[in-house]
Scaffold this motif. Structure first.
Motif, PDB file in Angstrom:
ATOM      1  N   VAL A 114       3.050  -4.771   3.402  1.00 52.42           N
ATOM      2  CA  VAL A 114       4.491  -4.779   3.133  1.00 52.42           C
ATOM      3  C   VAL A 114       5.182  -5.839   3.994  1.00 52.42           C
ATOM      4  CG1 VAL A 114       6.609  -3.459   3.531  1.00 52.42           C
ATOM      5  CG2 VAL A 114       4.731  -2.448   2.251  1.00 52.42           C
ATOM      6  N   SER A 128       8.245 -13.598   0.895  1.00 53.37           N
ATOM      7  CA  SER A 128       9.133 -13.492  -0.257  1.00 53.37           C
ATOM      8  C   SER A 128      10.116 -14.639  -0.355  1.00 53.37           C
ATOM      9  CB  SER A 128       9.920 -12.173  -0.183  1.00 53.37           C
ATOM     10  OG  SER A 128      10.825 -12.183   0.907  1.00 53.37           O
ATOM     11  N   ASP A 184      12.559  -3.511   0.155  1.00 53.97           N
ATOM     12  CA  ASP A 184      12.164  -3.692  -1.236  1.00 53.97           C
ATOM     13  C   ASP A 184      10.652  -3.608  -1.388  1.00 53.97           C
ATOM     14  OD1 ASP A 184      12.796  -4.438  -4.050  1.00 53.97           O
ATOM     15  OD2 ASP A 184      11.662  -6.254  -3.540  1.00 53.97           O
ATOM     16  N   ALA A 185       9.917  -4.281  -0.498  1.00 54.23           N
ATOM     17  CA  ALA A 185       8.455  -4.232  -0.565  1.00 54.23           C
ATOM     18  C   ALA A 185       7.943  -2.822  -0.284  1.00 54.23           C
ATOM     19  CB  ALA A 185       7.852  -5.217   0.430  1.00 54.23           C
ATOM     20  N   ARG A 218       9.504   0.023  -0.937  1.00 55.79           N
ATOM     21  CA  ARG A 218       9.752   0.868  -2.111  1.00 55.79           C
ATOM     22  C   ARG A 218       8.699   0.647  -3.193  1.00 55.79           C
ATOM     23  NH1 ARG A 218      15.314  -0.008  -0.706  1.00 55.79           N
ATOM     24  NH2 ARG A 218      15.322  -1.978  -1.855  1.00 55.79           N
ATOM     25  N   LYS A 219       8.326  -0.616  -3.404  1.00 55.28           N
ATOM     26  CA  LYS A 219       7.302  -0.906  -4.414  1.00 55.28           C
ATOM     27  C   LYS A 219       5.962  -0.292  -4.023  1.00 55.28           C
ATOM     28  CE  LYS A 219       9.364  -5.284  -5.929  1.00 55.28           C
ATOM     29  NZ  LYS A 219       9.205  -6.764  -5.951  1.00 55.28           N
ATOM     30  N   ALA A 220       5.599  -0.423  -2.750  1.00 55.17           N
ATOM     31  CA  ALA A 220       4.327   0.143  -2.301  1.00 55.17           C
ATOM     32  C   ALA A 220       4.356   1.665  -2.355  1.00 55.17           C
ATOM     33  CB  ALA A 220       4.015  -0.334  -0.883  1.00 55.17           C
ATOM     34  N   ALA A 226       6.023   3.493  -4.496  1.00 58.98           N
ATOM     35  CA  ALA A 226       5.888   3.878  -5.903  1.00 58.98           C
ATOM     36  C   ALA A 226       4.430   3.785  -6.342  1.00 58.98           C
ATOM     37  CB  ALA A 226       6.769   2.994  -6.773  1.00 58.98           C
ATOM     38  N   LEU A 227       3.740   2.749  -5.877  1.00 59.11           N
ATOM     39  CA  LEU A 227       2.320   2.615  -6.200  1.00 59.11           C
ATOM     40  C   LEU A 227       1.514   3.770  -5.607  1.00 59.11           C
ATOM     41  CD1 LEU A 227      -0.106   1.020  -7.284  1.00 59.11           C
ATOM     42  CD2 LEU A 227      -0.097  -0.284  -5.143  1.00 59.11           C
ATOM     43  N   ARG A 281       1.983   6.798  -7.753  1.00 61.44           N
ATOM     44  CA  ARG A 281       1.195   6.753  -8.991  1.00 61.44           C
ATOM     45  C   ARG A 281      -0.270   7.041  -8.708  1.00 61.44           C
ATOM     46  NH1 ARG A 281       4.380   2.042  -9.695  1.00 61.44           N
ATOM     47  NH2 ARG A 281       2.577   0.655  -9.451  1.00 61.44           N
TER      48      ARG A 281
END
Length: 328
Positions: free
Chosen positions: A259, A266, A277-278, A280-282, A284-285, A288
């Motif tokens: 991250v 970026s 932002d990074a 949050r993306k990680a 979410a992954l 999943r």
């Protein structure tokens, strides 16, 4: 003189800083006190972090490596005492306000320094202008080396003392502060200084307490890496937890590293927003990934549910049963 209180949320005006880092450290057996480490950081570097907002920071001592650039000065003659050292440092400053600090304050922070500077803008003391704002210790005693002063007042009174005594050598600071109109700011933690090895031991123990250790460690790492970035540590800790629980324990540190790397790459300035932002993306992954593990890899059937073999259907023997002597 009358004690005034500084507002908690005050914003500091521009200032320069003078840090006195000389002296013989007799109560430490002559050790290099500014270089003694608390929480992995030299005492001097911890103080320099607290006055990072200063326009110019002057350290009165022999030059040494520091966590950020400073201007070096030396009293004449060397060892002439704190008042002579203050005069030497003050001559290298230009701001209307100057913060004066000793180099042995392990718990001094930027917030306290800003409060001291802001206190100079408060109402008059005994009907006159406020010349300085000093921190007080738990016993209510003034700490003139944890203070903010009006530079003009310091220069005026230092020059007067030098004229009266034929110089500044050996004069104590109280000769100066007795001539100034002072306001007081109470902060029993920030006023803690390290004069003895017992003080050093107490400071080292305190930063390892549960309520302090994480902030202390983050500050130490940022200093060591030369970065100045405030991020949402709660967000990163939640990400580490989710990666550890949803993927595997080693995924926690590796994910937070990635991250940080992604935020730096970026091109968005690698500020707190890029890290968030990074993260949050990680996160979410990781969510999943955890959902797939909870499903057990089963393929959904039309209409919901997971595909299961029919009760009467034939199943293939596994490799182990197919090779057993009694199989078949």
């Amino acid at each position: 003189m009358t004690a005034q209180r500084a507002p908690e949320g005050a914003v500091a005006a521009p200032y320069d800083a003078v840090v006195l880092a000389g002296g013989g450290a007799r109560r430490l057996g002559g050790a290099d006190k500014p270089g003694v480490r608390v929480g992995g950081r030299a005492l001097l570097d911890r103080v320099l972090g607290a006055c990072a907002d200063a326009g110019v920071t002057v350290v009165v001592a022999g030059p040494r490596p520091t966590v950020r650039p400073v201007v070096w000065a030396r009293e004449e003659p060397v060892g002439a005492g704190p008042l002579a050292a203050l005069d030497a440092g003050l001559r290298r400053t230009a701001a209307e306000r100057v913060v004066v600090l000793s180099a042995d304050l392990p718990f001094l922070g930027e917030r306290t320094v800003r409060r001291l500077v802001a206190a100079l803008g408060e109402g008059p003391v005994d009907g006159g202008a406020v010349d300085g704002a000093v921190l007080t210790d738990p016993g209510g005693r003034d700490q003139p080396l944890v203070a903010a002063y009006r530079s003009a007042a310091l220069r005026r009174e230092i020059d007067a003392l030098a004229d009266e005594h034929g110089g500044l050598t050996g004069l104590p600071l109280r000769r100066l502060t007795a001539r100034l109109a002072l306001t007081r700011v109470a902060d029993p933690v920030a006023s803690f200084d390290c004069d003895t090895w017992d003080d050093i031991a107490a400071a080292r123990a305190r930063i390892r307490e549960h309520g302090h250790v994480l902030d202390e460690w983050i500050s130490a790492v940022k200093d060591e890496l030369g970065i100045d970035l405030d991020v949402d540590t709660g967000l990163l800790l939640d990400l580490a937890r989710d990666a550890a629980h949803g993927v595997a324990r080693p995924a926690a540190p590796l994910t937070t590293f990635l991250v940080g790397y992604a935020a730096a790459a970026s091109g968005a300035g690698a500020g707190p927003e890029a890290v968030a932002d990074a993260a949050r993306k990680a996160a979410a992954l990781a969510a999943r990934w955890a959902e797939e593990a909870a499903d057990g890899g089963a393929e959904p059937k039309p209409g919901g549910g997971s595909a299961q073999p029919d009760a009467g259907s034939a199943t293939q023997p596994d490799a182990e049963s197919a090779t057993r002597p009694d199989a078949g």
